[in-house]
Scaffold this motif. Structure first.
Motif, PDB file in Angstrom:
ATOM      1  N   LYS A 127       0.833  -1.202   0.000  1.00  0.00           N
ATOM      2  CA  LYS A 127       0.000   0.000   0.000  1.00  0.00           C
ATOM      3  C   LYS A 127       0.866   1.250   0.000  1.00  0.00           C
ATOM      4  O   LYS A 127       0.570   2.222  -0.696  1.00  0.00           O
ATOM      5  CB  LYS A 127      -0.917   0.009   1.215  1.00  0.00           C
ATOM      6  CG  LYS A 127      -2.009  -1.017   1.148  1.00  0.00           C
ATOM      7  CD  LYS A 127      -2.885  -0.945   2.378  1.00  0.00           C
ATOM      8  CE  LYS A 127      -3.894  -2.079   2.380  1.00  0.00           C
ATOM      9  NZ  LYS A 127      -4.689  -2.093   3.606  1.00  0.00           N
ATOM     10  N   LYS A 128       1.947   1.224   0.769  1.00  0.00           N
ATOM     11  CA  LYS A 128       2.832   2.383   0.828  1.00  0.00           C
ATOM     12  C   LYS A 128       3.567   2.571  -0.495  1.00  0.00           C
ATOM     13  O   LYS A 128       3.772   3.696  -0.942  1.00  0.00           O
ATOM     14  CB  LYS A 128       3.843   2.228   1.961  1.00  0.00           C
ATOM     15  CG  LYS A 128       3.225   2.351   3.329  1.00  0.00           C
ATOM     16  CD  LYS A 128       4.289   2.293   4.395  1.00  0.00           C
ATOM     17  CE  LYS A 128       3.719   2.468   5.759  1.00  0.00           C
ATOM     18  NZ  LYS A 128       3.328   3.822   6.055  1.00  0.00           N
ATOM     19  N   MET A 171       2.520   1.558  -3.537  1.00  0.00           N
ATOM     20  CA  MET A 171       1.595   1.908  -4.619  1.00  0.00           C
ATOM     21  C   MET A 171       1.089   3.344  -4.515  1.00  0.00           C
ATOM     22  O   MET A 171       0.651   3.914  -5.510  1.00  0.00           O
ATOM     23  CB  MET A 171       0.408   0.947  -4.628  1.00  0.00           C
ATOM     24  CG  MET A 171       0.793  -0.475  -4.982  1.00  0.00           C
ATOM     25  SD  MET A 171       1.635  -0.619  -6.564  1.00  0.00           S
ATOM     26  CE  MET A 171       0.280  -0.354  -7.661  1.00  0.00           C
ATOM     27  N   THR A 172       1.152   3.961  -3.339  1.00  0.00           N
ATOM     28  CA  THR A 172       0.716   5.346  -3.212  1.00  0.00           C
ATOM     29  C   THR A 172       1.835   6.331  -3.522  1.00  0.00           C
ATOM     30  O   THR A 172       1.608   7.532  -3.496  1.00  0.00           O
ATOM     31  CB  THR A 172       0.191   5.633  -1.793  1.00  0.00           C
ATOM     32  OG1 THR A 172       1.219   5.354  -0.855  1.00  0.00           O
ATOM     33  CG2 THR A 172      -1.039   4.805  -1.487  1.00  0.00           C
ATOM     34  N   TYR A 173       3.022   5.825  -3.840  1.00  0.00           N
ATOM     35  CA  TYR A 173       4.139   6.703  -4.185  1.00  0.00           C
ATOM     36  C   TYR A 173       3.858   7.365  -5.525  1.00  0.00           C
ATOM     37  O   TYR A 173       3.492   6.708  -6.495  1.00  0.00           O
ATOM     38  CB  TYR A 173       5.436   5.901  -4.241  1.00  0.00           C
ATOM     39  CG  TYR A 173       6.636   6.728  -4.599  1.00  0.00           C
ATOM     40  CD1 TYR A 173       7.208   7.591  -3.677  1.00  0.00           C
ATOM     41  CD2 TYR A 173       7.195   6.648  -5.864  1.00  0.00           C
ATOM     42  CE1 TYR A 173       8.302   8.350  -3.997  1.00  0.00           C
ATOM     43  CE2 TYR A 173       8.295   7.406  -6.196  1.00  0.00           C
ATOM     44  CZ  TYR A 173       8.838   8.256  -5.259  1.00  0.00           C
ATOM     45  OH  TYR A 173       9.927   9.009  -5.580  1.00  0.00           O
ATOM     46  N   LEU A 174       4.039   8.675  -5.604  1.00  0.00           N
ATOM     47  CA  LEU A 174       3.811   9.424  -6.834  1.00  0.00           C
ATOM     48  C   LEU A 174       5.156   9.776  -7.452  1.00  0.00           C
ATOM     49  O   LEU A 174       6.049  10.288  -6.783  1.00  0.00           O
ATOM     50  CB  LEU A 174       3.028  10.705  -6.545  1.00  0.00           C
ATOM     51  CG  LEU A 174       1.639  10.511  -5.963  1.00  0.00           C
ATOM     52  CD1 LEU A 174       1.027  11.865  -5.643  1.00  0.00           C
ATOM     53  CD2 LEU A 174       0.769   9.764  -6.949  1.00  0.00           C
ATOM     54  N   SER A 207       5.782  12.081 -14.654  1.00  0.00           N
ATOM     55  CA  SER A 207       4.970  11.032 -15.264  1.00  0.00           C
ATOM     56  C   SER A 207       5.225  11.035 -16.768  1.00  0.00           C
ATOM     57  O   SER A 207       5.262  12.105 -17.397  1.00  0.00           O
ATOM     58  CB  SER A 207       3.489  11.267 -14.977  1.00  0.00           C
ATOM     59  OG  SER A 207       3.120  12.528 -15.462  1.00  0.00           O
TER      60      SER A 207
END
Length: 55
Positions: free
Chosen positions: A26-27, A29-32, A36
């Motif tokens: 979860k940690k 996958m929330t990394y931005l 991009s």
């Protein structure tokens, strides 16, 4: 022999696997990402002719 006692080590093993399989993804996958990727167009841009000052 105390090293064969599974009580504390099994709990440490289970908590570490819970952390790796539940909390850590979860940690991650929330990394931005800062940059991009943007898709490039398939059409090549036409180069501009050079404007030579001495011609």
């Amino acid at each position: 022999m105390p090293q064969l006692n599974p009580n504390p080590w099994f709990a440490i093993f289970m908590f570490s696997w819970i952390f790796f399989l539940v909390i850590l993804p979860k940690k991650v996958m929330t990394y931005l990402f800062n940059n991009s990727p943007t898709p490039k167009s398939a059409e090549k841009p036409k180069p501009e002719p050079w404007n030579w000052p001495w011609t």
